[in-house]
Design a protein around this motif. Sequence first.
Motif, mmCIF file in Angstrom:
data_model
loop_
_atom_site.group_PDB
_atom_site.id
_atom_site.type_symbol
_atom_site.label_atom_id
_atom_site.label_comp_id
_atom_site.label_asym_id
_atom_site.label_seq_id
_atom_site.Cartn_x
_atom_site.Cartn_y
_atom_site.Cartn_z
ATOM 1 N N LEU A 76 -2.182 7.311 -8.366
ATOM 2 C CA LEU A 76 -1.599 6.825 -7.463
ATOM 3 C C LEU A 76 -0.527 7.617 -6.374
ATOM 4 O O LEU A 76 -0.461 7.255 -5.459
ATOM 5 C CB LEU A 76 -0.611 5.650 -7.971
ATOM 6 N N ALA A 77 0.083 8.594 -7.238
ATOM 7 C CA ALA A 77 0.753 9.606 -6.353
ATOM 8 C C ALA A 77 0.155 10.402 -5.555
ATOM 9 O O ALA A 77 0.559 10.841 -4.372
ATOM 10 C CB ALA A 77 1.689 10.238 -7.253
ATOM 11 N N THR A 79 -2.409 9.792 -3.718
ATOM 12 C CA THR A 79 -3.362 8.874 -2.658
ATOM 13 C C THR A 79 -2.363 8.355 -1.835
ATOM 14 O O THR A 79 -1.322 7.908 -2.174
ATOM 15 C CB THR A 79 -4.531 7.999 -3.249
ATOM 16 N N PRO A 80 -2.724 7.824 -0.708
ATOM 17 C CA PRO A 80 -2.222 7.403 0.320
ATOM 18 C C PRO A 80 -1.528 5.670 0.130
ATOM 19 O O PRO A 80 -0.966 5.181 0.903
ATOM 20 C CB PRO A 80 -2.729 7.489 1.749
ATOM 21 N N ASP A 81 -2.567 5.024 -0.629
ATOM 22 C CA ASP A 81 -2.100 3.547 -0.845
ATOM 23 C C ASP A 81 -2.816 3.267 -2.246
ATOM 24 O O ASP A 81 -3.533 4.014 -2.708
ATOM 25 C CB ASP A 81 -3.086 2.927 0.299
ATOM 26 N N PRO A 82 -2.302 1.955 -2.630
ATOM 27 C CA PRO A 82 -2.575 1.608 -4.198
ATOM 28 C C PRO A 82 -4.008 1.539 -4.403
ATOM 29 O O PRO A 82 -4.553 1.932 -5.656
ATOM 30 C CB PRO A 82 -1.656 0.742 -4.455
ATOM 31 N N LEU A 83 -4.712 0.951 -3.528
ATOM 32 C CA LEU A 83 -6.286 0.872 -3.813
ATOM 33 C C LEU A 83 -6.800 1.924 -4.029
ATOM 34 O O LEU A 83 -7.684 2.277 -4.928
ATOM 35 C CB LEU A 83 -6.722 -0.185 -2.683
ATOM 36 N N THR A 84 -6.714 2.929 -3.141
ATOM 37 C CA THR A 84 -7.424 4.101 -2.978
ATOM 38 C C THR A 84 -6.792 4.682 -4.380
ATOM 39 O O THR A 84 -7.824 5.687 -5.013
ATOM 40 C CB THR A 84 -6.930 5.135 -2.073
#
Length: 196
Positions: A76-77, A79-84
């Motif tokens: 999560l840290a 990547t640019p967004d939570p889904l990714t």
Amino acid sequence: MARPRLSDGTRTRLLEASMSAFLENGYHGTGIKQVLDAVNVPKGSFYNYFASKEELGVAVIRYYAQCSADKLAGALADTPDPLTGVRTFFERQMAEFEEVGFVGGCLLANLAGELDGSEACRRALATAFREWRDGVRDALGAAQAEGTVRTDVDATELADMLIEAWEGAVIRMKIDQTVVPLERCLRRQFDGYLRP
């Protein structure tokens, strides 16, 4: 008599060796001596850390769950967004499975199928699965708030569906010796079911 001084490093080495052995041989197929030999710890020292093999099993489940939570947080840290981030977490798991030649799979699922006679382990497994689900749920909830995940289904239910589909795909991966079921699971979930 004074209790011997315990080393966090030794305990961690015992947990990691046990986790590897449980993944490769199962809980019942792993002997304490095998674990001790792997980390060069004398048998008497084992009981300074764990009262029994069952207590070791509970500790390994907790350790594995914490490692998994750390990996999810890392994805999560990174990547640019939570889904990714959630997708990246599962893709990294898939890469790990492939790297070790499909040996093991998910320790939680493996032990769940093997330790139905241990109430302590069952409780630890239930907690570990719930914590994993809750981490995924929180990320999917954040993605819902961003509009990248459907909102007509509760984030908890979405997380359960994703993890349950993933665990089924892991079983197929082990049988077929290929990541294709995992790739198919991620594609169907992230490019289909989870989408708004």
